[in-house]
Design an enzyme around this catalytic site. Structure first.
Site, PDB file in Angstrom:
ATOM      1  N   HIS A  15      34.903  32.080  39.644  1.00 54.12           N
ATOM      2  CA  HIS A  15      35.791  33.110  39.093  1.00 54.12           C
ATOM      3  C   HIS A  15      37.087  32.497  38.573  1.00 54.12           C
ATOM      4  CE1 HIS A  15      38.484  33.416  42.696  1.00 54.12           C
ATOM      5  NE2 HIS A  15      37.390  33.141  43.365  1.00 54.12           N
TER       6      HIS A  15
ATOM      7  N   GLU B 205      36.977  38.611  40.775  1.00 52.94           N
ATOM      8  CA  GLU B 205      36.419  38.370  42.106  1.00 52.94           C
ATOM      9  C   GLU B 205      37.418  38.685  43.203  1.00 52.94           C
ATOM     10  OE1 GLU B 205      35.346  36.124  45.762  1.00 52.94           O
ATOM     11  OE2 GLU B 205      37.146  35.985  44.508  1.00 52.94           O
ATOM     12  N   GLU B 206      38.696  38.373  42.980  1.00 53.08           N
ATOM     13  CA  GLU B 206      39.700  38.565  44.029  1.00 53.08           C
ATOM     14  C   GLU B 206      39.936  40.031  44.364  1.00 53.08           C
ATOM     15  OE1 GLU B 206      40.609  36.379  45.893  1.00 53.08           O
ATOM     16  OE2 GLU B 206      40.723  34.445  44.884  1.00 53.08           O
TER      17      GLU B 206
ATOM     18  N   ASP C 152      41.530  28.103  44.781  1.00 53.55           N
ATOM     19  CA  ASP C 152      40.543  29.182  44.819  1.00 53.55           C
ATOM     20  C   ASP C 152      40.809  30.069  43.591  1.00 53.55           C
ATOM     21  OD1 ASP C 152      38.981  31.427  45.356  1.00 53.55           O
ATOM     22  OD2 ASP C 152      40.221  32.099  47.033  1.00 53.55           O
TER      23      ASP C 152
ATOM     24  N   ASP D  51      32.728  28.361  45.438  1.00 53.94           N
ATOM     25  CA  ASP D  51      34.017  28.906  45.865  1.00 53.94           C
ATOM     26  C   ASP D  51      34.555  28.050  47.002  1.00 53.94           C
ATOM     27  OD1 ASP D  51      36.212  30.733  46.090  1.00 53.94           O
ATOM     28  OD2 ASP D  51      34.883  32.372  45.508  1.00 53.94           O
TER      29      ASP D  51
END
Length: 394
Positions: free
Chosen positions: A72, A223-224, A189, A244
């Site tokens: 992501h 995604e977050e 991330d 990830d």
């Protein structure tokens, strides 16, 4: 199937470039354009969804039963919640992260009239004024405010600057690339995952690698906030591996070196056969690995499965210390993951049933061992899972 050599310089240069681009969830257009150009430079023809998720298909020998690799592009961040009478802004987080890591962060707020620099500060920031209260005030987003580096003594001044409720706030990554291989930054991330995917693709292109099925390189933009890969998969994809971060902390088995193979996260176990295959590839290719289980974690694949995608899923991670904070990783893990990707996408497809969306009866369906003797279990397994014959072109 041997792993391919990864260009470490390209991997790090790409990661630096990605970290330089602000991309909190909901504010990802710029990084989508960057990754799209990079994919085109590597010889692929990326497709974009309306919101900006990217699909780039590298053609293999067969379309059905395709494999997907996903990372992501979006990161954590914040958003202006309210214009305060003291000329500062209250904020809310984008994604799930502690205000403890936001305190003191340098940021950029993006308004209709341009961008402004600023700092996220606790309400009681000065020890000269509040004495010991600076250490006893609660840790919460309600106890933070955004100080904008422009003349803003009241809410009217903020309005004159063009700052409004809902404006996006990007947090500075502050990256450090240390000579011993450690990388320290916010937003590793999952920009590190994106960088290693591009590095793996570069190696595949350089070696003109042939894959048994198409490989879908996917990059998602939410995604977050829980959306992930829910709307980017096509029916041809039979298996998807999320790339990830894995948390290195007490009670976890992740490591900043090698590949961490996730066996389960908070949504449940990952696919038995796909995970077993990845572990076998690590062993066969001498890629250092360890296994882990995550309790407070979900990835791109979880949202895809929740949206109804019938795909095998797995999660491969690079060990991150202090995830969703000021994170630390090591280049060894990124390189190891990229190498494993090159071995995986070139490996034979051994589950022939994955070429079909549904089966008529159990013939050709996979088997799992239920305590048989090892020799008998392997014999039972061979007709369904270990047959590498692909059959006619679909």
């Amino acid at each position: 199937m041997s792993r391919l050599t990864i260009d470490n310089e390209y991997l790090q240069t790409t990661l630096k470039a990605l970290l330089d681009i602000p991309s909190p969830s909901g504010f990802t257009d710029t990084i989508v354009r960057f990754v799209t150009r990079e994919l085109e430079a590597l010889g692929l023809e990326p497709e974009l969804t309306r919101r900006g998720a990217i699909r780039a298909v590298r053609q293999g020998s067969r379309r059905k039963g395709a494999r997907a690799i996903v990372s992501h592009l979006d990161t954590l961040g914040a958003q202006v919640k309210f214009l305060k009478a003291n000329g500062r802004c209250s904020v809310v987080p984008i994604g799930t992260w502690s205000s403890r890591f936001a305190e003191g962060a340098r940021v950029t707020v993006f308004s209709e009239k341009g961008s402004y620099r600023g700092t996220l500060l606790p309400l009681k920031a000065s020890g000269h004024t509040f004495n010991e209260e600076i250490d006893t005030q609660p840790v919460s987003w309600e106890n933070l405010e955004l100080r904008v580096d422009a003349l803003s003594r009241n809410a009217l001044d903020l309005e004159k600057l063009g700052i409004e409720i809902g404006d996006m706030v990007a947090v500075d990554p502050q990256p450090e690339f240390i000579e011993n291989g450690y990388i320290v930054s916010r937003h590793l991330d999952n920009k590190a995952g994106v960088a290693l995917m591009l590095a793996a693709l570069k190696a595949l292109q350089k070696h003109k690698a042939v894959t048994p099925v198409d490989v879908h390189f996917l990059f998602t933009v939410a995604e977050e906030v829980g959306v992930g890969a829910s709307s980017i998969l096509t029916p041809e994809v039979a298996s998807m591996i999320s790339i990830d971060n894995g948390t290195t902390a007490p009670g976890q088995n992740s490591d900043e070196f090698g590949v961490t193979v996730a066996m389960a996260d908070q949504t449940g176990p990952f696919d038995y056969h796909l995970t077993k295959k990845l572990v076998g590839l690590c062993q066969d290719n001498e890629v250092r690995y360890q296994k882990d289980v995550f309790r407070y974690y979900r990835s791109d694949s979880a949202s895809a499965v929740a949206a109804g995608a019938d795909v095998r899923t797995a999660l491969l991670t690079f060990g991150v210390d202090a995830s969703h904070g000021y994170e630390r990783i090591h280049l060894h893990a990124l390189r190891s993951l990229a190498e494993l990707i090159t071995a995986y996408v070139r490996s034979p497809v051994k589950i022939k049933s994955d070429f079909e969306e549904t089966l008529h009866g159990a013939e050709g369906f996979t088997r799992q061992k239920l305590g048989e003797e090892p020799e008998q279990a392997e014999q039972d397994l061979s007709p369904d899972v270990e047959d590498e014959t692909l059959g006619p072109q679909a």
